[in-house]
Design a protein around this motif. Structure first.
Motif, PDB file in Angstrom:
ATOM      1  N   SER A  22       0.862  -1.188   0.000  1.00  0.00           N
ATOM      2  CA  SER A  22       0.000   0.000   0.000  1.00  0.00           C
ATOM      3  C   SER A  22       0.890   1.226   0.000  1.00  0.00           C
ATOM      4  CB  SER A  22      -0.906   0.021   1.237  1.00  0.00           C
ATOM      5  OG  SER A  22      -1.705  -1.135   1.311  1.00  0.00           O
ATOM      6  N   SER A  23       0.466   2.247  -0.732  1.00  0.00           N
ATOM      7  CA  SER A  23       1.247   3.485  -0.774  1.00  0.00           C
ATOM      8  C   SER A  23       1.226   4.177   0.583  1.00  0.00           C
ATOM      9  CB  SER A  23       0.707   4.423  -1.842  1.00  0.00           C
ATOM     10  OG  SER A  23      -0.642   4.771  -1.588  1.00  0.00           O
ATOM     11  N   ASP A  24       2.228   4.988   0.843  1.00  0.00           N
ATOM     12  CA  ASP A  24       2.329   5.660   2.146  1.00  0.00           C
ATOM     13  C   ASP A  24       1.119   6.531   2.448  1.00  0.00           C
ATOM     14  OD1 ASP A  24       4.790   4.564   2.892  1.00  0.00           O
ATOM     15  OD2 ASP A  24       5.915   6.094   1.803  1.00  0.00           O
ATOM     16  N   TRP A 162       4.853   5.374  -6.833  1.00  0.00           N
ATOM     17  CA  TRP A 162       4.661   5.535  -5.400  1.00  0.00           C
ATOM     18  C   TRP A 162       5.527   4.533  -4.633  1.00  0.00           C
ATOM     19  CZ3 TRP A 162       2.655   1.096  -3.161  1.00  0.00           C
ATOM     20  CH2 TRP A 162       1.803   0.291  -3.932  1.00  0.00           C
ATOM     21  N   GLY A 164       5.717   2.437  -0.598  1.00  0.00           N
ATOM     22  CA  GLY A 164       4.949   2.087   0.586  1.00  0.00           C
ATOM     23  C   GLY A 164       5.463   0.809   1.217  1.00  0.00           C
TER      24      GLY A 164
END
Length: 307
Positions: A22-24, A162, A164
């Protein structure tokens, strides 16, 4: 020690390597699964499952604003190459360089054809060295390769970039997945110091199973008591979802990443072991998967390439 892509997969068997991230900012999600003896392949099933290496795929699923994508094209053994550190299926491949798993993606989606192309880098914080049996006979095994990792995503199609936190594991089996299980629910959550992984479900015939573990930042693991059962709404395809959470807390679905007739992958806001966390959760109904109606739908999302 890395993921070891040179494992021997016997007839009727399977192997897969799974990554999620998951992206930050929480806006984007990713899952990648590389299959030998693709467990959900209608072609592998119809073939009699004699040659797992002839039914391989790299599945890519991206979610997020203006960045949704799905691809899962199966290819035969003439388009597959693998050794201890690398696994190539058609134009896509993954390679372990000793520190990072580098995944080069070059796929076409289905049923609507569009390009899915880019590079993903998975850098483990630790490497797990223990495999766990999911059934008493050891026909199905799970190896958490890197319960905590840093993931960098750079896609040309769709154009998105991105970083994460992520997770990396692998599964191996000596018989079809649907011969061993009726359903399962799995989740992982990054706690402040540990990673919690929860498994539960029913084996074929109805016997329950469960597994609850914590992994520390050195990769060491220990059993923990399963948190209390917690209900979740069914998916859009009405797949039953169930999870665990601290007593008195009701988990909330943030987003359903994948909603299929027999499978759902979900991001949850929940509370585990005294911490508020975001968990990645999946529910798999192998009773649904066995349905002839579902089997007839699979080729539209999982085409097989003959070149």
């Amino acid at each position: 020690m890395g993921p070891r892509f040179d494992v021997v997969v016997q007839p009727n068997g399977y192997a897969w390597w799974y990554i999620d991230a998951s992206s930050d900012d929480g806006a984007h999600g990713l899952t990648i699964i590389a299959f030998i003896g693709s467990v959900f392949s209608p072609y592998y099933k119809l073939s009699g499952r004699a040659r797992p290496d002839n039914h391989c795929a790299i599945n890519v699923s991206l979610s997020g604003p203006r960045a949704k994508a799905w691809a899962m094209t199966e290819r035969g053994s003439h388009r597959v190459a693998r050794d201890a550190d690398s696994f190539a299926v058609g134009p896509s491949n993954m390679h372990w360089d000793g520190d990072t798993l580098v995944i080069a993606i070059d796929e076409i989606s289905a049923p609507l054809p569009y390009r899915v192309r880019g590079t993903v880098r998975v850098s483990p914080e630790m490497i797990g060295t223990t495999a766990f049996q999911l059934d008493p006979a050891g026909r199905h095994r799970w190896h958490p390769v890197a319960p905590r990792a840093r993931v960098e995503v750079e896609m040309a199609h769709p154009g998105i970039r991105w970083s994460g936190d992520g997770y990396f594991d692998s599964n191996f089996g000596d018989e079809p997945l649907e011969d061993g299980f009726d359903d399962w629910h799995w989740s992982r959550a990054h706690l402040s110091n540990d990673v919690a992984v929860l498994y539960e479900g029913r084996r074929r015939g109805g016997a329950p199973f469960d597994l609850a573990l914590k992994f520390d930042r050195q990769g060491r693991w220990h059993d923990v008591v399963q948190p209390a059962p917690a209900a979740l709404p069914r998916s859009g395809w009405l797949v039953k979802r169930a999870t665990r959470a601290d007593s008195g807390h009701d988990p909330r679905v943030i987003k359903t990443w994948i909603d299929a007739p027999f499978y759902a992958r979900t991001a949850l806001a929940t509370r585990l072991f005294g911490e508020d966390v975001t968990a990645v959760h999946e529910s798999l109904s192998l009773g649904r998967f066995r349905s002839p109606i579902v089997q007839s739908m699979l080729p539209y999302r999982m085409p097989r390439a003959f070149w």
